[in-house]
Design a protein around this motif. Structure first.
Motif, PDB file in Angstrom:
ATOM      1  N   PRO A   1      37.822 -20.796   6.068  1.00 46.45           N
ATOM      2  CA  PRO A   1      38.389 -19.473   6.344  1.00 46.45           C
ATOM      3  C   PRO A   1      38.592 -19.202   7.835  1.00 46.45           C
ATOM      4  O   PRO A   1      39.549 -18.529   8.216  1.00 46.45           O
ATOM      5  CB  PRO A   1      37.361 -18.510   5.745  1.00 46.45           C
ATOM      6  CG  PRO A   1      36.675 -19.309   4.683  1.00 46.45           C
ATOM      7  CD  PRO A   1      36.615 -20.705   5.227  1.00 46.45           C
TER       8      PRO A   1
ATOM      9  N   GLU B   1      41.737 -21.039   8.834  1.00 47.27           N
ATOM     10  CA  GLU B   1      42.927 -20.329   8.339  1.00 47.27           C
ATOM     11  C   GLU B   1      43.217 -19.083   9.167  1.00 47.27           C
ATOM     12  O   GLU B   1      44.380 -18.768   9.460  1.00 47.27           O
ATOM     13  CB  GLU B   1      42.734 -19.965   6.872  1.00 47.27           C
ATOM     14  CG  GLU B   1      42.739 -21.178   5.950  1.00 47.27           C
ATOM     15  CD  GLU B   1      42.349 -20.834   4.524  1.00 47.27           C
ATOM     16  OE1 GLU B   1      41.857 -19.696   4.297  1.00 47.27           O
ATOM     17  OE2 GLU B   1      42.521 -21.692   3.638  1.00 47.27           O
ATOM     18  N   SER B   2      42.164 -18.372   9.570  1.00 42.46           N
ATOM     19  CA  SER B   2      42.383 -17.143  10.351  1.00 42.46           C
ATOM     20  C   SER B   2      42.984 -17.445  11.719  1.00 42.46           C
ATOM     21  O   SER B   2      43.750 -16.643  12.256  1.00 42.46           O
ATOM     22  CB  SER B   2      41.059 -16.377  10.514  1.00 42.46           C
ATOM     23  OG  SER B   2      40.189 -17.016  11.433  1.00 42.46           O
TER      24      SER B   2
ATOM     25  N   LEU C   1      46.915 -17.437  11.962  1.00 39.98           N
ATOM     26  CA  LEU C   1      47.684 -16.205  11.742  1.00 39.98           C
ATOM     27  C   LEU C   1      48.328 -15.686  13.017  1.00 39.98           C
ATOM     28  O   LEU C   1      49.107 -14.720  12.968  1.00 39.98           O
ATOM     29  CB  LEU C   1      46.751 -15.106  11.187  1.00 39.98           C
ATOM     30  CG  LEU C   1      46.030 -15.399   9.874  1.00 39.98           C
ATOM     31  CD1 LEU C   1      45.073 -14.253   9.559  1.00 39.98           C
ATOM     32  CD2 LEU C   1      47.007 -15.595   8.731  1.00 39.98           C
TER      33      LEU C   1
ATOM     34  N   ASP D   1      50.416  -7.879   9.411  1.00 40.02           N
ATOM     35  CA  ASP D   1      50.317  -8.083   7.961  1.00 40.02           C
ATOM     36  C   ASP D   1      50.535  -6.735   7.276  1.00 40.02           C
ATOM     37  O   ASP D   1      49.674  -5.852   7.361  1.00 40.02           O
ATOM     38  CB  ASP D   1      48.943  -8.646   7.619  1.00 40.02           C
ATOM     39  CG  ASP D   1      48.783  -8.948   6.130  1.00 40.02           C
ATOM     40  OD1 ASP D   1      49.636  -8.515   5.340  1.00 40.02           O
ATOM     41  OD2 ASP D   1      47.796  -9.615   5.775  1.00 40.02           O
TER      42      ASP D   1
ATOM     43  N   PRO E   1      36.456 -14.404  10.090  1.00 32.22           N
ATOM     44  CA  PRO E   1      37.851 -14.510   9.631  1.00 32.22           C
ATOM     45  C   PRO E   1      38.507 -13.161   9.349  1.00 32.22           C
ATOM     46  O   PRO E   1      39.669 -12.939   9.729  1.00 32.22           O
ATOM     47  CB  PRO E   1      37.742 -15.355   8.353  1.00 32.22           C
ATOM     48  CG  PRO E   1      36.469 -16.113   8.516  1.00 32.22           C
ATOM     49  CD  PRO E   1      35.547 -15.192   9.239  1.00 32.22           C
ATOM     50  N   GLY E   2      37.769 -12.261   8.714  1.00 32.56           N
ATOM     51  CA  GLY E   2      38.336 -10.953   8.418  1.00 32.56           C
ATOM     52  C   GLY E   2      38.652 -10.169   9.674  1.00 32.56           C
ATOM     53  O   GLY E   2      39.689  -9.495   9.761  1.00 32.56           O
TER      54      GLY E   2
ATOM     55  N   VAL F   1      39.316 -11.470  12.689  1.00 33.09           N
ATOM     56  CA  VAL F   1      40.466 -12.099  13.344  1.00 33.09           C
ATOM     57  C   VAL F   1      41.766 -11.625  12.699  1.00 33.09           C
ATOM     58  O   VAL F   1      42.728 -11.262  13.381  1.00 33.09           O
ATOM     59  CB  VAL F   1      40.370 -13.638  13.281  1.00 33.09           C
ATOM     60  CG1 VAL F   1      41.677 -14.276  13.758  1.00 33.09           C
ATOM     61  CG2 VAL F   1      39.215 -14.141  14.135  1.00 33.09           C
ATOM     62  N   ALA F   2      41.793 -11.597  11.360  1.00 33.07           N
ATOM     63  CA  ALA F   2      42.999 -11.162  10.646  1.00 33.07           C
ATOM     64  C   ALA F   2      43.334  -9.713  10.979  1.00 33.07           C
ATOM     65  O   ALA F   2      44.494  -9.365  11.236  1.00 33.07           O
ATOM     66  CB  ALA F   2      42.795 -11.340   9.146  1.00 33.07           C
ATOM     67  N   GLU F   3      42.311  -8.876  10.998  1.00 33.79           N
ATOM     68  CA  GLU F   3      42.535  -7.451  11.251  1.00 33.79           C
ATOM     69  C   GLU F   3      42.990  -7.214  12.688  1.00 33.79           C
ATOM     70  O   GLU F   3      43.933  -6.445  12.936  1.00 33.79           O
ATOM     71  CB  GLU F   3      41.241  -6.682  10.957  1.00 33.79           C
ATOM     72  CG  GLU F   3      41.464  -5.198  10.766  1.00 33.79           C
ATOM     73  CD  GLU F   3      40.208  -4.479  10.296  1.00 33.79           C
ATOM     74  OE1 GLU F   3      40.210  -3.232  10.333  1.00 33.79           O
ATOM     75  OE2 GLU F   3      39.227  -5.157   9.908  1.00 33.79           O
TER      76      GLU F   3
ATOM     77  N   THR G   1      44.451  -9.406  14.669  1.00 36.09           N
ATOM     78  CA  THR G   1      45.786  -9.985  14.848  1.00 36.09           C
ATOM     79  C   THR G   1      46.863  -9.004  14.403  1.00 36.09           C
ATOM     80  O   THR G   1      47.842  -8.755  15.120  1.00 36.09           O
ATOM     81  CB  THR G   1      45.917 -11.299  14.063  1.00 36.09           C
ATOM     82  OG1 THR G   1      44.904 -12.213  14.480  1.00 36.09           O
ATOM     83  CG2 THR G   1      47.282 -11.939  14.285  1.00 36.09           C
TER      84      THR G   1
END
Length: 394
Positions: free
Chosen positions: A87, A90-91, A94, A100, A135-136, A138-140, A142
């Motif tokens: 994970p 994967e992050s 992004l 997103d 990971p969460g 990083v996604a947020e 980004t």
């Protein structure tokens, strides 16, 4: 003497040497170590120190991890850490996908605080906890940074990439750590933050330090200083400058350049005197204590083990020192104690490191090799040593 399988660094050096079609004497002629030491390392009678491994890897033109055996897949699976790596990987991919639309993000100030908390968590060596949350976040971050591209958000995103690098290094995933550093540069550039960019050069230099490429490491340190030239003399920039000098110290020590070691330590101490305890700056733990710790590490790297032990005994570590730095100090001390024949003391120090930072110690190549060395120095295996060897995966 305890029996030994082929799952140790010396055996892997022997295997890679044979693949390269070199005799022991031919390989010894290419490294700054004796044939006798190479022979002892390959058969497991002596521990393979980090500088020795780096020299062999450079001579054989292979990656250090081919010799250290990291990551320790079995132990990572037992600790349920291996599943957390994908994970994170994967992050990190992004970064160029924009916002997103299906992700609801929190306010920027809250995300920045959480990025800081993750840095703090890694400094406390709670790797699993940080790896789960990373990971969460990083996604947020980004998505938020693409939606509202503020300096604060890009800085926070750069900080999470730095955390990804730290976790990857501590678990032995050096390929992933390099990706994280590339992403950190990408975010620091968008934040227009010279100190972050310079700090990244420091971390890149340590990558080459581990690989034994000291010239490249020194150039990266110089590049970091160059990024700060012309910048305001803020507390942050002075602390990063000092940390760059500390990075140069260990690189010079590994290269056996005593004059450079002394020069960089003096400059780092000057910076630390000016800013005091600057542990909060990029979570570097920079300050006078860290200068003393690097002075000891330099002695270890230069194989001045008696000097290193003397320094270790005189050090009084503050309670507020980051657990990661405390554990690193203990592992350095244990190595020096083993190399000078203080076997019981070395084992006790490693047990202290385990109590302080179990996850970091279990995956630290220095701890692994010190335990390996203690096993081969022992006429019989004490219960505590056998327990530690089994715990670390030997």
């Amino acid at each position: 003497m305890p029996s030994r399988d082929d799952n140790h660094t010396g055996a892997r050096i022997k295997e890679q040497r044979r693949i390269a079609r070199l005799t022991q004497r031919e390989l010894a002629a290419r490294i700054p170590y004796s044939y006798s030491l190479l022979n002892q390392v390959e058969c497991g009678a002596r521990a393979a120190t980090p500088d020795f491994v780096a020299a062999v890897a450079a001579a054989l033109k292979i990656d250090v991890t081919a010799l250290t055996g990291q990551p320790y897949v079995t132990e990572l699976q037992q600790d349920r850490l291996a599943a957390l790596v994908r994970p994170i990987r994967e992050s990190l991919d992004l970064y160029d996908l924009g916002a997103d639309p299906g992700l609801q993000t929190r306010p920027g100030a809250q995300l920045a605080r959480e990025a800081d908390d993750l840095c703090r968590t890694v400094r406390a060596t709670h790797l699993r906890r940080a790896a789960v949350k990373l990971p969460g976040l990083v996604a947020e971050l980004t998505s938020a940074a693409w939606t509202t591209p503020t300096t604060e958000l890009w800085q926070a995103l750069a900080s999470t990439y730095r955390t990804a690098h730290d976790i990857a290094v501590k678990l032995g995933y050096f390929d992933l750590s390099s990706v994280a550093l590339d992403r950190m540069a990408w975010a620091a550039d968008r934040a227009s933050d010279a100190s972050l960019a310079a700090f990244r050069q420091y971390m890149r230099a340590l990558v080459y330090f581990r690989e034994g490429e000291y010239t490249i490491g020194q150039r990266l340190i110089s590049a970091g200083h160059g990024l700060l030239q012309g910048e305001a003399l803020t507390r942050e920039n002075i602390a990063v400058t000092g940390q760059l000098h500390l990075g140069a110290t260990v690189i010079a020590a590994r290269a056996r350049d005593q004059h450079a070691v002394d020069t960089h330590l003096e400059q780092a101490q000057d910076c630390a005197t000016r800013v005091g305890d600057a542990s909060e700056v990029h979570w570097m733990s920079f300050g006078l204590t860290n200068v003393k710790l690097h002075r000891m590490s330099a002695a270890v790297e230069m194989r001045a083990y008696d000097d290193a032990i003397g320094q270790a005994r005189s050090l009084r570590l503050p309670a507020a020192l980051a657990t990661s730095r405390r554990a690193h100090f203990l592992i350095d001390r244990a190595r020096s104690e083993m190399e000078t024949g203080h076997k019981a003391a070395a084992l006790g120090t490693l047990m202290d490191a385990r109590r302080a930072a179990p996850e970091q110690t279990r995956y630290h190549p220095g701890a692994r090799e010190t335990i390996s060395g203690l096993l081969h120095m022992a006429r019989s295996t004490p219960e505590n040593l056998g327990y530690m060897a089994a715990w670390i995966g030997l």
